[in-house]
Design an enzyme around this catalytic site. Structure first.
Site, PDB file in Angstrom:
ATOM      1  N   HIS A   1       0.840  -1.203   0.000  1.00  0.00           N
ATOM      2  CA  HIS A   1       0.000   0.000   0.000  1.00  0.00           C
ATOM      3  C   HIS A   1       0.875   1.253   0.000  1.00  0.00           C
ATOM      4  CE1 HIS A   1      -3.511  -2.239   1.885  1.00  0.00           C
ATOM      5  NE2 HIS A   1      -2.519  -2.983   2.321  1.00  0.00           N
TER       6      HIS A   1
ATOM      7  N   GLU B   1       2.527  -0.779   4.596  1.00  0.00           N
ATOM      8  CA  GLU B   1       2.207   0.570   4.122  1.00  0.00           C
ATOM      9  C   GLU B   1       3.505   1.336   3.856  1.00  0.00           C
ATOM     10  OE1 GLU B   1      -0.588   2.288   3.529  1.00  0.00           O
ATOM     11  OE2 GLU B   1      -2.209   1.158   4.519  1.00  0.00           O
TER      12      GLU B   1
HETATM   13 ZN   LIG Z   1      -4.165   0.542   0.734  1.00  0.00          ZN
END
Ligand SMILES: [Zn+2]
Length: 238
Positions: A27, A93
């Site tokens: 992400h 992330e």
């Molecule tokens: Zn995401």
């Protein structure tokens, strides 16, 4: 290997019975480190979220959730015959402004840290290369991260994920919608075989392009799209 900094988040849950770690999902946070850590550890939000790891632009790695538990990074999601990917995955992330006017590349220090961490995770859980996916792959139309500026090709050259070499197939024809939908489904995307170029189908094509044809994210049916889908399908079904 970069040291991992503990930064515990209360946003996690037991993995569902019968599930195990099969995927690594990547992400971007679309905001800076401070805000990213705040959002991913906030349990007063109406929609609490988290990830197992956050990697900042300097390559520092923060661990928010123990891999034993599911973190809340995928949301409504699916790949092949599985849904609720949180229970089946590890989520990383990357601090990056994302799409929009401030979009910027992922710095090499960050990518190097991601590579090192991904190697450990995929080895630890025996995650196959074709199970390293983007959020946009498992939630097309709803999510567009990590986006076309993320260097999937470099990652694959270094052993993480699958990115077959781009080849131009001069023999290829412009595929029809049903052919495209079947190929996308074979690769793993959830897509109804309607034969209709509806907005959802266009979004899935764009999700595929963001990952495998980052220079042509336009949702158009072209010879290049047809041949790239076949290349990826072959690589994903070896
Ligand atoms: Zn995401």
């Amino acid at each position: 290997m970069t040291e991992i900094i503990p930064y515990p988040s209360p946003n996690y849950a037991e993995r569902l019975p019968g599930s195990s770690i099969k995927y690594l999902i990547l992400h971007y946070t679309a905001c800076n480190l401070e805000m990213s850590l705040k959002i991913l550890t906030d349990n007063n939000s109406s929609n609490p979220v988290s990830a197992h790891y956050v990697i900042d632009e300097a390559g520092c790695i923060y661990q928010l959730v123990d891999e034993v538990y599911q973190a809340w990074h995928a949301g409504v999601s699916f790949w092949k015959n599985r849904e609720k990917l949180n229970t089946w995955s590890i989520g990383i992330e990357l601090v990056n402004p994302g799409h929009g006017p401030n979009c910027s590349p992922f710095p090499s220090l960050q990518m190097e840290s991601l590579l090192g961490l991904s190697k450990k995770i995929t080895a630890r859980h025996q995650i196959p290369a074709y199970h390293v996916l983007g959020h946009s792959d498992i939630a097309p139309g709803r999510k567009i991260d990590p986006g076309e500026h993320f260097d999937w090709a470099w990652l694959a050259q270094n052993g993480i994920g699958v990115y077959p070499p781009l080849k131009v197939d001069v023999e290829a024809e412009v595929p029809d919608v049903m052919t495209i939908q079947v190929l996308l489904q074979d690769i793993g995307y959830r897509i109804p075989l309607s034969g209709i170029l509806d907005s959802y189908t266009i979004n899935v094509i764009k999700a595929f392009q963001m990952h495998f044809m980052p220079d042509s994210v336009d949702g158009r049916l072209t010879k290049a799209l047809g041949s790239r889908l076949n290349q990826v399908k072959q690589a994903y079904t070896l």
